[in-house]
Each structure stands twice: as structure tokens, then as C-alpha cells.
Design an enzyme around this catalytic site. Structure first.
Site: not given
Length: 382
Positions: A96, A100, A151, A271, A340
Site C-alpha cells: 500500500d 491510510f 492518496d 485484503d 485456520h
């Protein structure tokens, strides 16, 4: 048109939805889509080895630009031969842009300017600065197969005028990042569509970015507090704006129903840290819904966690044993639960791909959601 380092190949469209079966070809291999990507924030998927990730079928993993920039440093990773060699992972990697994380650390909107963003490090509080050129430079050093442009990611419920200015800035930053990209032959750069819940701003963002011919397109600014219905509405009008011959990536989404609904609306890649984060707290996804393995009712439960799952955890260990490990804070318990949950989502996407091939994705969704418990009152998101 640019010859991009990564390519999307469409194999089949589902007859009744916008879902697409395809594959993405990268310098480090090809992976099928739709695909869920495990998140390895700091060049590792927490508690998992690269060999285990390959065994469970992770065709690509994600790492975080911001965290690797601060520690160990992108120049060190470059010196090591790039992220693939550094972490001993020979399959595709997506990074990324760090945007963020940066916006979660910004203390004042005044620190977001045309030039870039000032913020404080979460490690030591020192002041840092990140802009489009720096974000691209870091990712060039990391050597990921797929990179993100820098961004601005505003919260979903910001006023229209603020989001409009943010979208326009993000478009200008995207062009700057594209111009700064120095390894286009072996790294594909994605543009990120923003616009919160405003259809006209999403349209403006998509139009701006698709005119720049990125290798693929991400849909950002979702899974940030809006409702499931609002997310689907944004996807309904955003995904059709994106080119059919490029990958489409919905960022930060990992709840099972959201994955299926994203695929129905034409998304190829997803993701989220969700499966490993909740696993470390003893929360597990099964074909029959969400299980909190800490609950007392599992103390004497000597059955497999999920009888429909063939992963290493479910074929070798009982609910009682998993509960014991998690209650005792044993690392092995974190590993088994993480394995799992990742296996569950990776295989969910495998089943989704088969449903696209069979043209019965809507029936698959209905059956899955009924068994998982999404149709029950006050159902959990994951």
C-alpha cells in the site's frame, strides 16, 4: 498505452452478476482472481511462515509501506535485494502507499497540504513528512510487484466540499506519483479511486485516474465505518466506471459476506488484517458461523473446530485444545487460529471462483450466508 509490468486476463464473466473469473500475471508469478490477500504489515503475516502461506494457497500477500519505511527502512530492504529476498517470499507482493496509516496519525487537517502530509511517528513521536514522490520512492526500493499511489483517505461521512477537494488533490497526487515511478517495467502502479459515498465524486475520481493509464485500479475509502449497505451502493456505481482489462482492488475488506458482495460487483482483489487479528483473540470463522473459542462451552468439546474444513488446524486439533492454548496465551494457539482463518478466507475465494465458473454465485451466496448466520437477527459482521 503503457506496457505494464502486471497484466489482467479475463477468463469468464458470471451470467447473473458482475463477477469476473480471471488471473493476474506479475513478475513473481500468476495468481487467480477473485483473490483474498493476507496482510503481512511488517514483512511478515503475523505468526505465519512463508511456507505455511504457500501451503494454504495464498497467491499474493500485502505489506505496508509506512511501517517498512520506519522499520527497518526501505533502503535497507533494497540493500537486501528487495522485499521478496528479505522475507524469503518468491510469489507476488502488493504494497500500500502508507496513506491510510498516515491519515490516522495526522493531528490537524492543516497538516495535509498540496505538497504532502506532516504527521508524527507512532514509534517515537518524531515529525515525519510523506508525499506522492516519497511514497513511490519507498515502494520502488521495496520492490513489490504491485504498488499503490499516494492518496488522501477521508472518513466516509465528511462534508461534500471537503471530499471534493480531497478527490481533486488525490488525482493530482496520482499524476505526480506516476511521473515519479522509476521501475515501471517490473512494478505495476495502481491508482486509488476515492469520493466517500458521493456518486459524482467517485465518477470524477475514476475518470481522472483512468485517463492516466495505471496498471490497475483500487477502490479506497470504504470499510471505514460505513454500513454494509452503503459499501455495496458505492461499489454498485464505482466498479462499472473502471476498465474491464485492468485489475480492480477493494482495499481493507475481509468479512466473508463483504468479500462475496464485492465479487458480485466486479472486484478482483481484497485484503484485510481481520482474519489474523481476530484469530489472536480466539475468534474464528467457520462454515457454520463465528466461533469465540474462549467460551466455556468449548472446554470439553473434543470435536474439530470446523468439520467442513480440511486445514491443518481442523484435521489435527480439537476445540478444547484450541481453547486451552488461547486461554493460556500460547503462541502455538495464535498460529493454529491464524492458519485456520486465513485458510477459511483463501478457500472461500476458491469456492467463489468455482461458483463463477458454474454461473451460480447468487445461489452460493444465499447458501453460505444462511449457514454462516448472516440471516439471523443481530448477526455479527464476521
Amino acid at each position: 498505452m503503457t506496457e505494464h509490468a502486471i497484466k489482467y486476463r479475463l477468463i469468464k464473466k458470471e451470467k447473473h452478476t458482475g463477477a469476473r473469473l480471471g488471473e493476474i500475471i506479475t513478475p513473481h508469478g500468476t495468481f487467480p482472481t477473485p483473490m483474498f490477500m493476507p496482510v503481512g504489515t511488517q514483512a511478515t503475516v503475523k505468526t505465519m511462515s512463508p511456507e505455511e502461506l504457500k501451503t494454504l494457497g495464498s497467491g499474493i500477500i500485502l505489506s505496508n509501506t509506512y511501517h517498512l519505511w520506519l522499520r527497518p527502512g526501505d533502503e535497507l530492504v533494497a540493500e537486501a535485494g528487495g522485499l521478496h529476498k528479505f522475507m524469503n517470499w518468491d510469489q507476488p507482493i502488493l504494497t500500500d502507499s502508507g496513506g491510510f496509516q498516515v491519515y490516522s496519525l495526522v493531528q490537524n487537517k492543516k497538516n495535509i497540504t498540496e505538497e504532502g502530509v506532516k504527521f508524527k511517528s507512532h514509534l517515537d513521536g518524531r515529525e515525519l513528512f510523506l508525499n506522492p514522490e516519497k511514497a513511490i520512492s519507498i515502494q520502488n526500493n521495496l520492490g513489490s510487484d504491485i504498488m499503490m499511489s499516494f492518496d488522501e483517505c477521508p472518513p466516509f461521512y465528511q462534508p461534500y466540499d471537503y471530499v471534493k477537494a480531497s478527490v481533486e488533490r488525490t488525482s493530482r497526487w496520482a499524476e505526480r506519483g506516476l511521473n515519479a515511478h522509476r521501475r515501471p517495467n517490473d512494478q505495476g502502479l495502481f491508482g486509488i479511486v476515492q469520493g466517500a459515498g458521493f456518486e459524482d465524486l467517485r465518477r470524477q475520481s475514476a475518470s481522472d485516474l483512468t485517463s492516466m493509464d495505471f496498471a490497475g485500479y483500487s477502490i479506497g475509502g470504504l470499510a471505514v465505518g460505513e454500513s454494509h449497505k452503503e459499501m455495496n451502493a458505492v461499489l454498485d456505481f464505482t466498479t462499472p466506471m473502471l476498465p474491464e482489462d485492468k485489475p480492480r482492488y477493494l482495499m481493507g475488506v475481509g468479512a466473508p459476506d463483504s468479500l462475496i458482495d464485492g465479487v458480485i460487483r466486479g472486484v478482483d482483489m481484497f485484503d484485510c488484517v481481520l482474519p489474523t487479528r481476530i484469530a489472536r483473540n480466539g475468534t474464528l470463522m467457520t462454515h457454520f458461523g463465528r466461533v469465540n473459542i474462549r467460551n466455556a462451552k468449548y472446554e470439553y468439546d473434543f470435536t474439530p473446530l470446523d468439520p467442513m474444513c480440511d486445514c491443518y488446524t481442523c484435521t489435527n486439533y480439537t476445540r478444547a485444545y484450541l481453547r486451552h492454548l488461547i486461554k493460556a496465551d500460547e503462541t502455538f494457539g495464535l498460529r493454529l487460529c491464524s492458519y485456520h482463518n486465513l485458510h477459511f478466507l483463501v478457500n472461500l475465494m476458491k469456492d467463489v471462483r468455482q461458483a463463477i465458473m458454474d454461473d451460480n454465485l447468487l445461489e452460493f451466496r444465499e447458501d453460505f450466508c444462511e449457514r454462516y448466520g448472516y440471516n439471523q437477527p443481530n448477526a455479527k459482521d464476521f
